[in-house]
Design a protein around this motif. Structure first.
Motif, PDB file in Angstrom:
ATOM      1  N   GLU A  30      -6.452   2.769 -10.972  1.00 27.18           N
ATOM      2  CA  GLU A  30      -7.014   1.461 -10.647  1.00 27.18           C
ATOM      3  C   GLU A  30      -5.920   0.472 -10.235  1.00 27.18           C
ATOM      4  OE1 GLU A  30      -7.728   3.106 -13.586  1.00 27.18           O
ATOM      5  OE2 GLU A  30      -9.694   3.836 -12.939  1.00 27.18           O
ATOM      6  N   GLU A  33      -4.787   1.372  -6.678  1.00 22.88           N
ATOM      7  CA  GLU A  33      -5.751   0.954  -5.651  1.00 22.88           C
ATOM      8  C   GLU A  33      -5.734  -0.561  -5.461  1.00 22.88           C
ATOM      9  OE1 GLU A  33      -9.315   2.807  -7.115  1.00 22.88           O
ATOM     10  OE2 GLU A  33      -8.757   4.741  -6.240  1.00 22.88           O
ATOM     11  N   LYS A  34      -5.591  -1.313  -6.555  1.00 25.83           N
ATOM     12  CA  LYS A  34      -5.498  -2.772  -6.466  1.00 25.83           C
ATOM     13  C   LYS A  34      -4.231  -3.167  -5.705  1.00 25.83           C
ATOM     14  CE  LYS A  34      -5.442  -6.977  -9.300  1.00 25.83           C
ATOM     15  NZ  LYS A  34      -4.527  -7.661  -8.435  1.00 25.83           N
TER      16      LYS A  34
END
Length: 67
Positions: A30, A33-34
């Motif tokens: 996560e 991806e951020k």
């Protein structure tokens, strides 16, 4: 503390997740991806390479070093 160690004291090949474009390291998918969403240079680089998927920069290490 764990994130700091992984980002600043591990070799790229030891990080759980990393961006092969800018060598950003992190501990979760996560966060990676951020990172790509937050930095427009990834989109620009992808466009320069023919508009490919930005996820080609995202690498998951199958055997990361554990803190």
């Amino acid at each position: 503390m764990v994130d700091h160690v992984q980002k600043h004291h591990f070799a790229l090949s030891e990080a759980p997740f990393y961006c092969s474009f800018c060598l950003f390291r992190c501990s979760t998918r996560e966060a990676l991806e951020k990172h790509v969403i937050d930095y427009r240079r990834h989109a620009l680089m992808s466009a320069m390479q023919g508009g490919g998927d930005q996820s080609t920069f995202l690498i998951e290490n199958p055997h990361p070093r554990v803190v």
